[in-house]
Structure formats: C-alpha cells, structure tokens
Scaffold this motif. Structure first.
Motif, PDB file in Angstrom:
ATOM      1  N   TYR A  47       0.801  -1.220   0.152  1.00 41.36           N
ATOM      2  CA  TYR A  47      -0.033  -0.087  -0.053  1.00 41.36           C
ATOM      3  C   TYR A  47       0.817   1.189  -0.217  1.00 41.36           C
ATOM      4  O   TYR A  47       0.734   2.272  -0.775  1.00 41.36           O
ATOM      5  CB  TYR A  47      -0.835   0.001   1.262  1.00 41.36           C
ATOM      6  CG  TYR A  47      -1.663   1.401   1.488  1.00 41.36           C
ATOM      7  CD1 TYR A  47      -2.768   1.463   0.745  1.00 41.36           C
ATOM      8  CD2 TYR A  47      -1.145   2.176   2.414  1.00 41.36           C
ATOM      9  CE1 TYR A  47      -3.661   2.741   0.806  1.00 41.36           C
ATOM     10  CE2 TYR A  47      -1.907   3.413   2.433  1.00 41.36           C
ATOM     11  CZ  TYR A  47      -3.200   3.614   1.719  1.00 41.36           C
ATOM     12  OH  TYR A  47      -3.720   4.861   1.894  1.00 41.36           O
ATOM     13  N   ASP A  48       1.732   1.232   1.055  1.00 40.39           N
ATOM     14  CA  ASP A  48       2.695   2.440   1.157  1.00 40.39           C
ATOM     15  C   ASP A  48       3.576   2.731  -0.231  1.00 40.39           C
ATOM     16  O   ASP A  48       3.558   3.822  -0.816  1.00 40.39           O
ATOM     17  CB  ASP A  48       3.817   2.314   2.202  1.00 40.39           C
ATOM     18  CG  ASP A  48       2.713   2.427   3.714  1.00 40.39           C
ATOM     19  OD1 ASP A  48       2.030   2.923   3.551  1.00 40.39           O
ATOM     20  OD2 ASP A  48       3.530   1.967   4.372  1.00 40.39           O
ATOM     21  N   ALA A  49       3.981   1.801  -0.836  1.00 38.65           N
ATOM     22  CA  ALA A  49       4.954   1.704  -2.317  1.00 38.65           C
ATOM     23  C   ALA A  49       4.361   1.948  -3.512  1.00 38.65           C
ATOM     24  O   ALA A  49       4.553   2.727  -4.164  1.00 38.65           O
ATOM     25  CB  ALA A  49       5.587   0.556  -2.386  1.00 38.65           C
ATOM     26  N   LYS A  52      -0.412   4.463  -2.397  1.00 37.62           N
ATOM     27  CA  LYS A  52      -0.651   5.659  -2.002  1.00 37.62           C
ATOM     28  C   LYS A  52      -0.347   6.779  -3.069  1.00 37.62           C
ATOM     29  O   LYS A  52      -0.890   8.070  -2.870  1.00 37.62           O
ATOM     30  CB  LYS A  52       0.469   5.879  -0.979  1.00 37.62           C
ATOM     31  CG  LYS A  52       0.370   5.789   0.617  1.00 37.62           C
ATOM     32  CD  LYS A  52       1.134   6.376   1.432  1.00 37.62           C
ATOM     33  CE  LYS A  52       0.463   6.088   3.145  1.00 37.62           C
ATOM     34  NZ  LYS A  52       1.556   6.751   3.970  1.00 37.62           N
ATOM     35  N   THR A  53       0.418   6.473  -4.140  1.00 34.93           N
ATOM     36  CA  THR A  53       0.632   7.135  -5.031  1.00 34.93           C
ATOM     37  C   THR A  53      -0.069   6.977  -6.279  1.00 34.93           C
ATOM     38  O   THR A  53      -0.013   7.675  -7.453  1.00 34.93           O
ATOM     39  CB  THR A  53       2.127   7.423  -5.445  1.00 34.93           C
ATOM     40  OG1 THR A  53       2.605   5.842  -5.728  1.00 34.93           O
ATOM     41  CG2 THR A  53       2.934   7.709  -4.112  1.00 34.93           C
ATOM     42  N   ALA A  54      -0.879   5.864  -6.456  1.00 36.16           N
ATOM     43  CA  ALA A  54      -1.799   5.692  -7.533  1.00 36.16           C
ATOM     44  C   ALA A  54      -2.794   6.930  -8.004  1.00 36.16           C
ATOM     45  O   ALA A  54      -3.103   7.450  -7.014  1.00 36.16           O
ATOM     46  CB  ALA A  54      -2.373   4.288  -7.329  1.00 36.16           C
ATOM     47  N   LYS A  55      -3.304   6.574  -9.073  1.00 35.67           N
ATOM     48  CA  LYS A  55      -4.480   7.590  -9.603  1.00 35.67           C
ATOM     49  C   LYS A  55      -5.636   6.810  -9.344  1.00 35.67           C
ATOM     50  O   LYS A  55      -5.720   5.403  -9.874  1.00 35.67           O
ATOM     51  CB  LYS A  55      -4.054   7.917 -11.034  1.00 35.67           C
ATOM     52  CG  LYS A  55      -2.937   8.860 -11.277  1.00 35.67           C
ATOM     53  CD  LYS A  55      -2.995  10.144 -10.486  1.00 35.67           C
ATOM     54  CE  LYS A  55      -1.890  10.895 -10.831  1.00 35.67           C
ATOM     55  NZ  LYS A  55      -1.797  11.297 -12.389  1.00 35.67           N
ATOM     56  N   TYR A  56      -6.661   7.400  -8.746  1.00 32.44           N
ATOM     57  CA  TYR A  56      -7.861   6.422  -8.694  1.00 32.44           C
ATOM     58  C   TYR A  56      -8.902   7.356  -9.651  1.00 32.44           C
ATOM     59  O   TYR A  56      -9.206   8.662  -9.532  1.00 32.44           O
ATOM     60  CB  TYR A  56      -8.463   6.767  -7.190  1.00 32.44           C
ATOM     61  CG  TYR A  56      -7.624   6.044  -6.186  1.00 32.44           C
ATOM     62  CD1 TYR A  56      -7.903   4.684  -5.669  1.00 32.44           C
ATOM     63  CD2 TYR A  56      -6.160   6.470  -5.844  1.00 32.44           C
ATOM     64  CE1 TYR A  56      -7.135   3.862  -4.926  1.00 32.44           C
ATOM     65  CE2 TYR A  56      -5.418   5.843  -5.248  1.00 32.44           C
ATOM     66  CZ  TYR A  56      -5.727   4.531  -4.458  1.00 32.44           C
ATOM     67  OH  TYR A  56      -5.011   3.710  -3.693  1.00 32.44           O
ATOM     68  N   PRO A 289      -1.758   3.462 -12.457  1.00 35.71           N
ATOM     69  CA  PRO A 289      -0.264   3.994 -12.239  1.00 35.71           C
ATOM     70  C   PRO A 289      -0.143   5.237 -11.924  1.00 35.71           C
ATOM     71  O   PRO A 289      -0.736   6.072 -12.575  1.00 35.71           O
ATOM     72  CB  PRO A 289       0.561   3.340 -13.306  1.00 35.71           C
ATOM     73  CG  PRO A 289      -0.285   2.155 -13.936  1.00 35.71           C
ATOM     74  CD  PRO A 289      -1.493   2.490 -13.694  1.00 35.71           C
ATOM     75  N   ALA A 290       0.827   5.487 -11.199  1.00 32.37           N
ATOM     76  CA  ALA A 290       1.114   6.911 -10.347  1.00 32.37           C
ATOM     77  C   ALA A 290       1.269   8.055 -11.813  1.00 32.37           C
ATOM     78  O   ALA A 290       1.066   9.157 -11.701  1.00 32.37           O
ATOM     79  CB  ALA A 290       2.168   7.035  -9.564  1.00 32.37           C
ATOM     80  N   ASP A 291       1.863   7.390 -12.966  1.00 31.33           N
ATOM     81  CA  ASP A 291       2.150   8.308 -13.983  1.00 31.33           C
ATOM     82  C   ASP A 291       1.145   8.466 -14.891  1.00 31.33           C
ATOM     83  O   ASP A 291       1.094   9.184 -15.871  1.00 31.33           O
ATOM     84  CB  ASP A 291       3.490   7.911 -14.777  1.00 31.33           C
ATOM     85  CG  ASP A 291       3.239   6.429 -15.290  1.00 31.33           C
ATOM     86  OD1 ASP A 291       2.136   5.932 -15.068  1.00 31.33           O
ATOM     87  OD2 ASP A 291       4.649   6.107 -15.983  1.00 31.33           O
ATOM     88  N   TRP A 292      -0.284   7.709 -14.384  1.00 31.88           N
ATOM     89  CA  TRP A 292      -1.219   8.108 -15.606  1.00 31.88           C
ATOM     90  C   TRP A 292      -1.883   9.487 -15.331  1.00 31.88           C
ATOM     91  O   TRP A 292      -1.894  10.193 -14.647  1.00 31.88           O
ATOM     92  CB  TRP A 292      -2.389   7.128 -15.170  1.00 31.88           C
ATOM     93  CG  TRP A 292      -3.588   7.113 -16.298  1.00 31.88           C
ATOM     94  CD1 TRP A 292      -4.829   7.449 -15.739  1.00 31.88           C
ATOM     95  CD2 TRP A 292      -3.457   6.704 -17.482  1.00 31.88           C
ATOM     96  NE1 TRP A 292      -5.517   7.358 -16.680  1.00 31.88           N
ATOM     97  CE2 TRP A 292      -4.924   6.940 -17.862  1.00 31.88           C
ATOM     98  CE3 TRP A 292      -2.571   6.350 -18.391  1.00 31.88           C
ATOM     99  CZ2 TRP A 292      -5.496   6.591 -19.154  1.00 31.88           C
ATOM    100  CZ3 TRP A 292      -3.121   6.089 -19.764  1.00 31.88           C
ATOM    101  CH2 TRP A 292      -4.305   6.087 -20.115  1.00 31.88           C
ATOM    102  N   LYS A 293      -2.563   9.759 -16.628  1.00 29.99           N
ATOM    103  CA  LYS A 293      -2.601  11.218 -16.925  1.00 29.99           C
ATOM    104  C   LYS A 293      -4.208  11.697 -16.274  1.00 29.99           C
ATOM    105  O   LYS A 293      -4.449  13.066 -15.826  1.00 29.99           O
ATOM    106  CB  LYS A 293      -2.626  11.526 -18.437  1.00 29.99           C
ATOM    107  CG  LYS A 293      -3.635  10.682 -19.248  1.00 29.99           C
ATOM    108  CD  LYS A 293      -3.567  11.129 -20.564  1.00 29.99           C
ATOM    109  CE  LYS A 293      -4.222  10.062 -21.538  1.00 29.99           C
ATOM    110  NZ  LYS A 293      -4.022  10.450 -22.926  1.00 29.99           N
ATOM    111  N   THR A 297      -4.989  11.300  -6.604  1.00 30.63           N
ATOM    112  CA  THR A 297      -4.159  10.725  -5.724  1.00 30.63           C
ATOM    113  C   THR A 297      -4.599  10.841  -4.243  1.00 30.63           C
ATOM    114  O   THR A 297      -5.640  11.766  -3.851  1.00 30.63           O
ATOM    115  CB  THR A 297      -2.549  11.044  -5.770  1.00 30.63           C
ATOM    116  OG1 THR A 297      -2.513  12.455  -5.365  1.00 30.63           O
ATOM    117  CG2 THR A 297      -2.001  11.196  -7.306  1.00 30.63           C
ATOM    118  N   LEU A 298      -4.115  10.196  -3.417  1.00 30.95           N
ATOM    119  CA  LEU A 298      -4.509  10.181  -1.899  1.00 30.95           C
ATOM    120  C   LEU A 298      -4.145  11.608  -1.538  1.00 30.95           C
ATOM    121  O   LEU A 298      -4.621  12.221  -0.647  1.00 30.95           O
ATOM    122  CB  LEU A 298      -3.912   9.153  -1.071  1.00 30.95           C
ATOM    123  CG  LEU A 298      -4.574   8.005  -0.716  1.00 30.95           C
ATOM    124  CD1 LEU A 298      -5.120   6.990  -2.228  1.00 30.95           C
ATOM    125  CD2 LEU A 298      -4.143   7.211   0.173  1.00 30.95           C
ATOM    126  N   ALA A 299      -3.187  12.319  -2.018  1.00 32.54           N
ATOM    127  CA  ALA A 299      -2.689  13.490  -1.821  1.00 32.54           C
ATOM    128  C   ALA A 299      -3.684  14.667  -2.152  1.00 32.54           C
ATOM    129  O   ALA A 299      -3.727  15.589  -1.429  1.00 32.54           O
ATOM    130  CB  ALA A 299      -1.225  14.016  -2.319  1.00 32.54           C
TER     131      ALA A 299
END
Length: 326
Positions: A47-49, A52-56, A289-293, A297-299
């Motif tokens: 989850y942390d890795a 947390k940075t994924a795109k939802y 993935p985090a780099d998806w446009k 994010t959770l942030a």
C-alpha cells in the motif's frame, strides 16, 4: 502465456512488495520486535509503495431520481426520512428530521428496482437457481482491469457490438487477458447519461454473444462491464440470458472508461448487499499507475477530513440534498 510489458511492470512491484511484506512479518515474529518495528507488516508495504501514489478514477454514475432507466421499471424517489415512532420530548411519529430541531437529517429512498444506475447483476437476475448479490464472495474486491475500446467503431455505427476480433486486437497490443480480471467495454455511450432521450436511443453499443463466450470460456474472466443499461439489443437479450444462466455476473451503466488505461490498472469493486438481492447498486473505481494522466491521488483527496459544502445543504424539488445559496 504472453503478458504485456505494461501489465507486468504494473503488477510486479506489488507482487514483490507483498512477498517482501510477508517475509518482514515472519522475521518480526521471530525477533519479537513488537510494535516498535520500523518495517510495515503484511500488505501495508505494498500500500505504501504503490497505492498511496496511484491514480484513482471513479467509474460510477451517482443514482438519482432523474436518470436513464429501463422503461419497464420506474425512477427512484428521494425524500426526507421521518420518524417511525414517537420519542417523547424529541420527535413525533411522521415528523421530518431536521438539522435545526434534531441535529441531523436522513433520506428515504423509494427504489422501484435494484436494476438502477451503475450496477452489478448477479445470476439471480435471470436464473431461478442463480447466486444472489448477497452470495457473491469477498474475492469480488480488487482485480486486474482490462479496457477494450470500441468507441471509434461506435462513432460510425452506434449499434456496433464487441466482436472476438476486438478482443484479439487488444491482446495483440497487450498480451493475453489475465484470468480472473474484469473486462470493461469502452463505447463512450456514458457521455449521453445526462440526456436521457439520447442515452435511451436504440440501437446502442452492445457486447456480442460470441465475445462473451470467448471472454468467459477462453480467458476465464470474472465479469465484463458496459456503459449502456443492457448487454445487447437482440429480441431475447441473448447475451444477458447466456451470462446469467451460466452463473456469471456483469456490470452495467459504467462511466469514465475513456479516462482509464487499456492495460495495467486494477479495479475496486463495491456494491450494496441486500439479502437475496437480484441486483447491486455498485461503485467501481479504477486504480491506475502513478504516472497515468487522469485521476486523483491520496494527496489530492485524502478523504479525512472531507471538504465542506460551499453553501448549506437543502433538498431540491426531487428531494436531493444539494448545497444551496439563500
């Protein structure tokens, strides 16, 4: 079995971290390090890795009193909840709960069908021997997500059906569809949702019976989903009939598939669980993935605390709570 590079790179870190997390947990148990240990136990490291940075991306229409619905059913009605019995000194039977007097409000929903909005259809919808929505296992939770795009073909022929050839074209680009995945069929039909007459037009994009058989019998998927509220426009709804009588589920009324990668994402599957239910009011969320446009994010949206409304909530003419300026 061929696995696409995109899919592999998306899931290998998660698998590695899951294994690493389990090893860490085992080592902690051996060393009796207790709560002071700095390593994250179990799946928390994954989850942390990764998450947390994924795109939802939300794939769900909010259901409402005014929206598309199969004409054989009716639309929902929203209204203020009222007291069902007297509570002396506090509320009388039939009295509406209000912020001013009671400190809270609640809403009553008249739902004439469980086939409403973005949904998950269990076999019991058509099959008298089929599983109901409350029979679905907890493993209907997080799965690999496949998005097959037929939007360009639908733009030329709005009655276009997903063919086996469309599936094979996807696999030429991305590798074999993962077993147990959810396959969503993108048609961009969801963009008509707020124009009920347009959304209800016939023909609409469908999913062909042979394509359904290929996905389930050859690729062994969990279920497929589509943007319209029916699987096809055949006289007997042959695709839906086949699915339910072979004990498969399906998603309907899905949104925002144009904002999701075709491969490499996951899907979170949530649904209401009425006992013996023949349909499920569903919430589908893609995890990219985090780099998806696209996506948040959770942030961007931590969820706690939630932002307040710009104006106080009041019921509109349909009973829906909306922020309203005086």
């Amino acid at each position: 079995m061929r696995i696409s590079y995109k899919l592999a790179t998306a899931f290998l870190p998660v698998a590695f971290l899951m294994l690493a997390g389990c090893a860490q947990t085992s080592q902690m148990a051996q060393n009796d390090t207790g709560p002071t240990a700095k390593t994250a136990p179990g799946l928390w490291s994954a989850y942390d890795a990764t998450f947390k940075t994924a795109k939802y991306i939300d794939l769900t229409h909010a259901f409402a009193p005014v929206q598309p619905v199969w004409p054989g059913f009716g639309n929902a009605k929203f209204k203020a909840a009222v007291a069902g019995q007297d509570i002396p000194g506090y509320v009388s039977v039939g009295e509406e709960f209000t912020y001013a007097k009671h400190g809270f409000v609640a809403t009553a929903y008249d739902l004439p069908t469980d086939q409403y909005g973005t949904q998950l259809d269990p076999p019991a919808h058509w099959n008298p021997m089929g599983a109901t929505i409350s029979d679905l296992p907890a493993t209907y939770s997080v799965r690999p997500l496949v998005v097959i795009n037929i939007a360009d073909k639908v733009a030329k022929d709005q009655g276009y059906y997903l063919h086996v050839s469309d599936i094979e074209d996807w696999e030429q680009k991305h590798g074999l569809i993962p077993e147990g995945s959810v396959v969503m069929v993108r048609s961009d039909w969801y963009k008509r949702w707020d124009d009920i007459n347009s959304f209800n037009e016939t023909p609409f994009p469908g999913v062909g019976l042979e394509a359904l058989k290929f996905l389930h019998l050859k690729r062994h998927i969990l279920f497929h989903g589509h943007e319209p509220l029916d699987t096809d426009t055949t006289p007997n709804l042959e695709g839906e009939y086949w699915l339910m009588h072979n004990n498969f589920t399906q998603a309907e009324g899905v949104a925002n598939l144009d904002k999701v990668p075709e491969a490499g994402a996951l899907i979170s599957i949530g649904f209401a669980k009425p006992l013996g239910g023949t349909g499920g009011y569903a919430r589908y969320v893609a995890i990219a993935p985090a780099d998806w446009k696209y996506g948040v994010t959770l942030a961007d949206a931590p969820g706690a605390p939630l932002p307040e409304q710009p104006y106080p909530l009041k019921r509109d003419e349909n009973g829906v709570m909306r922020p309203t300026a005086d």
